[in-house]
Design a protein around this motif. Structure first.
Motif, PDB file in Angstrom:
ATOM      1  N   CYS A  15       0.771  -1.173   0.004  1.00  0.00           N
ATOM      2  CA  CYS A  15       0.078   0.117  -0.065  1.00  0.00           C
ATOM      3  C   CYS A  15       0.844   1.303  -0.009  1.00  0.00           C
ATOM      4  O   CYS A  15       1.830   1.264   0.773  1.00  0.00           O
ATOM      5  N   CYS A  16       0.545   2.227  -0.793  1.00  0.00           N
ATOM      6  CA  CYS A  16       1.251   3.386  -0.873  1.00  0.00           C
ATOM      7  C   CYS A  16       1.216   4.447   0.221  1.00  0.00           C
ATOM      8  O   CYS A  16       1.729   5.271   0.515  1.00  0.00           O
ATOM      9  N   VAL A  17       0.121   4.078   0.864  1.00  0.00           N
ATOM     10  CA  VAL A  17      -0.246   5.311   1.889  1.00  0.00           C
ATOM     11  C   VAL A  17       0.121   4.339   3.352  1.00  0.00           C
ATOM     12  O   VAL A  17       0.677   5.102   3.986  1.00  0.00           O
ATOM     13  N   CYS A  18      -0.163   3.177   3.926  1.00  0.00           N
ATOM     14  CA  CYS A  18       0.108   2.631   4.998  1.00  0.00           C
ATOM     15  C   CYS A  18       1.205   1.604   5.140  1.00  0.00           C
ATOM     16  O   CYS A  18       1.943   1.264   5.940  1.00  0.00           O
ATOM     17  N   GLY A  19       1.747   1.289   3.938  1.00  0.00           N
ATOM     18  CA  GLY A  19       2.925   0.376   3.877  1.00  0.00           C
ATOM     19  C   GLY A  19       2.622  -1.065   4.021  1.00  0.00           C
ATOM     20  O   GLY A  19       3.499  -2.106   4.004  1.00  0.00           O
ATOM     21  N   ILE A  20       1.385  -1.525   4.278  1.00  0.00           N
ATOM     22  CA  ILE A  20       0.901  -2.958   4.343  1.00  0.00           C
ATOM     23  C   ILE A  20       0.802  -3.693   3.061  1.00  0.00           C
ATOM     24  O   ILE A  20       0.734  -3.396   1.922  1.00  0.00           O
ATOM     25  N   ALA A  21       1.536  -4.920   3.026  1.00  0.00           N
ATOM     26  CA  ALA A  21       1.643  -5.929   2.226  1.00  0.00           C
ATOM     27  C   ALA A  21       0.206  -6.787   1.980  1.00  0.00           C
ATOM     28  O   ALA A  21      -0.253  -7.087   3.068  1.00  0.00           O
ATOM     29  N   PHE A  22      -0.173  -6.792   0.786  1.00  0.00           N
ATOM     30  CA  PHE A  22      -1.433  -7.629   0.638  1.00  0.00           C
ATOM     31  C   PHE A  22      -1.305  -8.112  -0.658  1.00  0.00           C
ATOM     32  O   PHE A  22      -0.599  -7.854  -1.737  1.00  0.00           O
ATOM     33  N   SER A  42      -5.934  -3.872   2.402  1.00  0.00           N
ATOM     34  CA  SER A  42      -6.629  -4.445   3.334  1.00  0.00           C
ATOM     35  C   SER A  42      -7.297  -3.372   4.182  1.00  0.00           C
ATOM     36  O   SER A  42      -8.105  -3.820   4.905  1.00  0.00           O
ATOM     37  N   ALA A  43      -6.301  -2.379   4.409  1.00  0.00           N
ATOM     38  CA  ALA A  43      -6.865  -1.176   5.263  1.00  0.00           C
ATOM     39  C   ALA A  43      -8.013  -0.159   4.624  1.00  0.00           C
ATOM     40  O   ALA A  43      -8.380   0.686   5.224  1.00  0.00           O
ATOM     41  N   GLY A  44      -8.165  -0.346   3.349  1.00  0.00           N
ATOM     42  CA  GLY A  44      -9.347   0.225   2.714  1.00  0.00           C
ATOM     43  C   GLY A  44      -8.641   1.381   1.931  1.00  0.00           C
ATOM     44  O   GLY A  44      -9.327   2.405   1.479  1.00  0.00           O
ATOM     45  N   HIS A  45      -7.498   1.534   1.818  1.00  0.00           N
ATOM     46  CA  HIS A  45      -6.687   2.701   0.991  1.00  0.00           C
ATOM     47  C   HIS A  45      -6.816   2.538  -0.563  1.00  0.00           C
ATOM     48  O   HIS A  45      -6.489   1.233  -0.673  1.00  0.00           O
ATOM     49  N   GLY A  46      -7.251   3.385  -1.322  1.00  0.00           N
ATOM     50  CA  GLY A  46      -7.330   3.442  -2.704  1.00  0.00           C
ATOM     51  C   GLY A  46      -5.961   3.172  -3.517  1.00  0.00           C
ATOM     52  O   GLY A  46      -5.156   4.184  -2.829  1.00  0.00           O
ATOM     53  N   GLN A  47      -5.745   2.631  -4.295  1.00  0.00           N
ATOM     54  CA  GLN A  47      -4.605   2.334  -5.206  1.00  0.00           C
ATOM     55  C   GLN A  47      -5.092   2.186  -6.688  1.00  0.00           C
ATOM     56  O   GLN A  47      -6.246   1.756  -6.892  1.00  0.00           O
ATOM     57  N   SER A  48      -3.913   2.871  -7.448  1.00  0.00           N
ATOM     58  CA  SER A  48      -4.487   2.679  -8.844  1.00  0.00           C
ATOM     59  C   SER A  48      -3.092   2.718  -9.649  1.00  0.00           C
ATOM     60  O   SER A  48      -2.227   3.239  -9.134  1.00  0.00           O
ATOM     61  N   TYR A  49      -3.072   2.064 -10.630  1.00  0.00           N
ATOM     62  CA  TYR A  49      -1.813   2.308 -11.569  1.00  0.00           C
ATOM     63  C   TYR A  49      -2.000   3.332 -12.507  1.00  0.00           C
ATOM     64  O   TYR A  49      -3.180   3.505 -13.078  1.00  0.00           O
ATOM     65  N   THR A  50      -1.033   4.069 -12.503  1.00  0.00           N
ATOM     66  CA  THR A  50      -1.225   5.582 -13.444  1.00  0.00           C
ATOM     67  C   THR A  50      -0.155   5.441 -14.611  1.00  0.00           C
ATOM     68  O   THR A  50      -0.612   5.917 -15.590  1.00  0.00           O
ATOM     69  N   GLY A  51       0.719   4.621 -14.605  1.00  0.00           N
ATOM     70  CA  GLY A  51       1.682   4.660 -15.611  1.00  0.00           C
ATOM     71  C   GLY A  51       0.881   3.831 -16.855  1.00  0.00           C
ATOM     72  O   GLY A  51      -0.059   2.979 -16.764  1.00  0.00           O
ATOM     73  N   LYS A  52       1.308   4.012 -17.998  1.00  0.00           N
ATOM     74  CA  LYS A  52       0.840   3.493 -19.272  1.00  0.00           C
ATOM     75  C   LYS A  52       1.784   1.846 -19.418  1.00  0.00           C
ATOM     76  O   LYS A  52       2.718   1.694 -18.931  1.00  0.00           O
ATOM     77  N   THR A  53       0.732   0.967 -19.791  1.00  0.00           N
ATOM     78  CA  THR A  53       1.025  -0.231 -19.812  1.00  0.00           C
ATOM     79  C   THR A  53       2.078  -0.583 -21.199  1.00  0.00           C
ATOM     80  O   THR A  53       1.785   0.468 -22.114  1.00  0.00           O
ATOM     81  N   GLU A  54       2.683  -1.796 -21.225  1.00  0.00           N
ATOM     82  CA  GLU A  54       3.614  -1.917 -22.577  1.00  0.00           C
ATOM     83  C   GLU A  54       2.768  -1.859 -23.786  1.00  0.00           C
ATOM     84  O   GLU A  54       3.084  -1.144 -24.776  1.00  0.00           O
ATOM     85  N   ALA A  55       1.284  -2.441 -23.578  1.00  0.00           N
ATOM     86  CA  ALA A  55       0.575  -2.503 -24.798  1.00  0.00           C
ATOM     87  C   ALA A  55       0.146  -0.958 -25.298  1.00  0.00           C
ATOM     88  O   ALA A  55       0.072  -0.653 -26.632  1.00  0.00           O
TER      89      ALA A  55
END
Length: 136
Positions: A15-22, A42-55
């Motif tokens: 998690c980029c907010v709390c650092g928990i591994a999931f 797991s703690a409910g913090h929103g995550q998303s991928y912002t970078g472009k994929t290879e495709a």
């Protein structure tokens, strides 16, 4: 507390907010990388991928290459058209020069369109500024 058995493949995220591994299922992780939708730790913090994929990167590179190819084809077509126009103009100038030379050879003055037995004497006396046949 219960124990569950999982036979799929998990991708471990932090998690980029709390650092928990999931863990996230590999297919789900791939889908979020592709569509950039939000998923949660797991703690409910929103995550998303912002970078472009290879495709996505490859699609952009392909589109750029196609645009460049289109520009190159347009430049090539324009250059060919200019070359053809220059060649036509050159043929026209050559034909005009040949017509003038033939008229002069026949004794016709290129300036006043009169015919003379001795055209060179007429040209030297009446039209001294006109270029000689060697200069044409």
């Amino acid at each position: 507390m219960s124990t569950q058995t999982f036979t799929g493949q998990l991708t471990v995220q932090t998690c980029c907010v709390c650092g928990i591994a999931f863990g996230v299922e590999a297919r789900y992780d791939a889908a979020r990388r592709e569509d950039h939708k939000t998923f949660y730790c797991s703690a409910g913090h929103g995550q998303s991928y912002t970078g472009k994929t290879e495709a996505q990167k490859l699609r952009e590179q392909l589109a750029t290459a196609e645009r460049r190819r289109g520009w190159a084809e347009a430049i090539l077509t324009s250059t060919r058209d200019q070359l053809a126009a220059t060649e036509r103009s050159l043929r026209g100038h050559k034909a005009a020069k040949t017509r003038i030379k033939n008229r002069i050879a026949a004794g016709v003055c290129p300036c006043c369109s009169r015919t003379f037995q001795n055209l060179s004497r007429h040209m030297a006396g009446q039209h001294p500024d006109f270029p000689t046949t060697e200069e044409l």
